[in-house]
Enzyme design. Structure first.
Site, PDB file in Angstrom:
ATOM      1  N   ASP A  96       0.811  -1.220   0.000  1.00  0.00           N
ATOM      2  CA  ASP A  96       0.000   0.000   0.000  1.00  0.00           C
ATOM      3  C   ASP A  96       0.839   1.263   0.000  1.00  0.00           C
ATOM      4  O   ASP A  96       0.296   2.366  -0.049  1.00  0.00           O
ATOM      5  CB  ASP A  96      -0.983   0.001   1.178  1.00  0.00           C
ATOM      6  N   ASP A 115       4.637   3.787   8.748  1.00  0.00           N
ATOM      7  CA  ASP A 115       3.857   2.999   9.705  1.00  0.00           C
ATOM      8  C   ASP A 115       4.716   2.694  10.921  1.00  0.00           C
ATOM      9  O   ASP A 115       5.883   2.304  10.789  1.00  0.00           O
ATOM     10  CB  ASP A 115       3.407   1.692   9.057  1.00  0.00           C
TER      11      ASP A 115
END
Length: 313
Positions: free
Chosen positions: A67, A213
């Site tokens: 992603d 992240d």
């Protein structure tokens, strides 16, 4: 400086938002773009803004989850068709070179510009610097190797003070240019004039931190120290810390706590789980707002102007 959020979702595209990509537009005259991550369809998202693909000169990949990178090969290829001829510098974890070179080899893709790939080893420090800005990187805590980036604009000299120049008898022309470049000049009366004598206060460079992240960690705080803008993932709502940490993520409250500890000036949260609709973002923003302000829950195509900090007196 302007920041554009091209994709604000986590994991996979949803009907509410695309996957991760953020573009930082540098000031005039270059208006170059720094792109952070390139999830699937990032180039399509760019087409829905005023940004130009051929203005991308630097790409910073936080980690190699799909992603964050599935849109990269197509974007790099399309840049050639969009008139991009200047070099592009690509930074990312070890493996990014293999991913790009293998994809291009299999698809017989050729670029009309030089692509310079820098694979990051995981050591903290400055990975790029020129006369406009520098970029520092540090590893974060995720399920795979993941980085955060800190972009620091170089301090800029103050404006030439026309009334001061006139006092010294200096007219518009080559001497103006020399003073702007920091060079000393001799006035018509023979007086040596230094740049500091005829310019206003120096402008402090802006600081923008973009984190990949991560679970809460010390490096996130270090990278975000005193940042004018902190872009932080907030995959889950407050109260879901156990689930967030299981997958290497943060909650809204934890993103806000990092902003507090770093003394950041503004927080924008992104990378929201597909379980949240755009209507839910109000609640997520309020959760973070309990701990830190100002905070914004980003939506796709959010555009933020990052104004200059107070100048040095």
């Amino acid at each position: 400086m302007n920041m554009w959020f091209l994709g604000t979702g986590a994991g996979r595209p949803s009907k509410y938002r695309n996957v991760t990509a953020v573009a930082l537009q540098l000031p005039e005259p270059t208006c170059s773009l720094l792109l952070f991550d390139a999830g699937e369809a990032t180039q399509h998202q760019l087409m829905r803004t005023s940004l130009k693909l051929n203005k991308i000169e630097y790409i910073f990949i936080t980690h190699l989850h799909g992603d964050h990178i599935y849109g990269l090969p197509g974007l790099l290829s399309s840049r050639s068709f969009d008139g991009g001829i200047t070099p592009v510098q690509l930074f990312g974890p070890v493996g990014i070179r293999s991913y790009i070179e293998t994809t291009f080899a299999i698809s017989a893709t050729q670029l009309d510009y030089e692509l310079i790939i820098h694979e990051l080893t995981g050591n903290e420090g400055v990975v790029f610097e020129d006369n406009r800005f520098k970029v520092e990187v540090a590893p974060l805590e995720h399920r795979v190797t993941c980085f955060g980036y800190r972009v620091t604009e170089q301090d800029q000299p103050g404006k030439l003070l026309v009334h001061k120049l006139k006092e010294y008898g200096i007219e518009a022309g080559p001497l103006y240019g020399a003073l702007k470049r920091g060079q000393s000049v001799t006035s018509p009366s023979g007086l040596l004039i230094h740049t500091d004598d005829v310019t206003g206060p120096t402008y402090i460079g802006r600081v923008i931190t973009v984190l990949g992240d991560t679970k809460p960690c010390d490096n996130a705080i270090t990278l975000a120290k005193d940042a004018d803008l902190l872009v932080h993932e907030a995959t889950f709502a407050a109260g879901m810390e156990e689930k967030a940490h299981e997958f290497g993520h943060c909650t809204t409250a934890e993103a806000a706590e990092t902003a507090v500890k770093a003394n950041a000036k503004r927080l924008v949260m992104t990378h929201f789980s597909g379980r949240y609709s755009n209507e839910d973002l109000v609640q997520l923003e309020e959760e973070a707002g309990v701990h830190f302000s100002p905070v914004t829950a980003a939506t796709d195509f959010l555009h933020i102007e990052i104004k200059r900090a107070t100048h040095i007196e």
